[in-house]
Design a protein around this motif. Structure first.
Motif, PDB file in Angstrom:
ATOM      1  N   GLU A  97       1.975   4.220  -1.175  1.00 12.78           N
ATOM      2  CA  GLU A  97       0.874   4.597  -2.054  1.00 12.78           C
ATOM      3  C   GLU A  97       1.041   6.029  -2.552  1.00 12.78           C
ATOM      4  O   GLU A  97       1.766   6.829  -1.964  1.00 12.78           O
ATOM      5  N   LYS A  99      -1.357   9.382  -4.404  1.00 10.26           N
ATOM      6  CA  LYS A  99      -2.680   9.928  -4.717  1.00 10.26           C
ATOM      7  C   LYS A  99      -2.492  11.151  -5.599  1.00 10.26           C
ATOM      8  O   LYS A  99      -1.632  11.986  -5.341  1.00 10.26           O
ATOM      9  N   GLU A 117      -7.980   8.640  -4.978  1.00 12.22           N
ATOM     10  CA  GLU A 117      -7.826   7.506  -4.067  1.00 12.22           C
ATOM     11  C   GLU A 117      -6.354   7.160  -3.957  1.00 12.22           C
ATOM     12  O   GLU A 117      -5.575   7.397  -4.883  1.00 12.22           O
ATOM     13  N   TRP A 118      -5.995   6.574  -2.837  1.00 14.39           N
ATOM     14  CA  TRP A 118      -4.638   6.066  -2.670  1.00 14.39           C
ATOM     15  C   TRP A 118      -4.490   4.813  -3.506  1.00 14.39           C
ATOM     16  O   TRP A 118      -5.335   3.921  -3.461  1.00 14.39           O
ATOM     17  N   ARG A 119      -3.414   4.768  -4.295  1.00 11.37           N
ATOM     18  CA  ARG A 119      -3.125   3.614  -5.163  1.00 11.37           C
ATOM     19  C   ARG A 119      -1.696   3.148  -4.902  1.00 11.37           C
ATOM     20  O   ARG A 119      -0.827   3.961  -4.599  1.00 11.37           O
ATOM     21  N   PRO A 120      -1.456   1.854  -5.052  1.00 13.33           N
ATOM     22  CA  PRO A 120      -0.094   1.335  -4.826  1.00 13.33           C
ATOM     23  C   PRO A 120       0.913   1.971  -5.777  1.00 13.33           C
ATOM     24  O   PRO A 120       0.616   2.197  -6.950  1.00 13.33           O
ATOM     25  N   ASN A 124       1.711  -0.159 -11.115  1.00 11.37           N
ATOM     26  CA  ASN A 124       0.734   0.754 -11.678  1.00 11.37           C
ATOM     27  C   ASN A 124       1.445   1.659 -12.677  1.00 11.37           C
ATOM     28  O   ASN A 124       2.213   2.524 -12.292  1.00 11.37           O
ATOM     29  N   SER A 127       1.623   5.465 -12.211  1.00 12.82           N
ATOM     30  CA  SER A 127       2.408   6.064 -11.124  1.00 12.82           C
ATOM     31  C   SER A 127       3.887   5.702 -11.213  1.00 12.82           C
ATOM     32  O   SER A 127       4.585   5.738 -10.213  1.00 12.82           O
TER      33      SER A 127
END
Length: 166
Positions: A97, A99, A117-120, A124, A127
């Motif tokens: 993840e 952030k 927030e932590w995102r995959p 995405n 990212s």
């Protein structure tokens, strides 16, 4: 033969279960503020797919590996027209993840992300550069790829991967 197949299946199941179990239920993320400044004169290029028009680079002086296992850094995106945006981010290799903690525009002032927030990393579009960083030298499986920031910078500075741009 059946015993060896059973043993193999049990081994695989055990390893799969270990991937799902939180290895440290008491883990807490360290509280960090954005770096005071960042430099654009020594950016380490992040190899991005050819269709990405923004040039991405990591400030090597900003890279840290903290005790909570998160690799934090400043990444600078430069458009074709020359405008820049910097992001202060962290990659948590253990969970795959990323952030974004803060963002800086051309004025150089950091603006904290209220909804950080932590995102995959995968799947995405926002990212893509973080996924590229993770694959190119920040992560080694579920942990940081090296013990020191300098070792990670060396990995990131290695020759370009096939199909990527400089």
């Amino acid at each position: 033969m059946r015993v060896s197949v059973f043993a193999f299946c049990a081994l695989i199941a055990g390893q799969s279960y270990a991937q799902l179990v939180d290895l440290d239920p008491d883990w807490k993320e360290q509280i960090v503020g954005p770096p005071a400044t960042y430099r654009v004169d020594r950016l380490v290029p992040i190899e991005m797919p050819r269709y990405v028009t923004m040039k991405m680079g990591l400030d090597p002086d900003s890279l840290t590996i903290s005790k909570d296992g998160i690799v934090r850094y400043v990444v600078v995106a430069t458009s074709e027209s020359g405008s820049r945006t910097a992001l202060f981010e962290g990659i948590w290799c253990r969970t795959g993840e990323v952030k974004v903690y803060a963002r800086s525009g051309s004025d150089g002032k950091w603006n904290a992300m209220e909804d950080a927030e932590w995102r995959p990393l995968s799947g995405n579009q926002r990212s893509m550069h973080a996924l590229a960083l993770a694959r190119q030298g920040v992560c080694n499986g579920r942990s940081a790829a090296a013990a020191t920031p300098e070792m990670i910078i060396r990995k990131l500075s290695q020759p370009a991967h096939a199909g990527m741009q400089k």
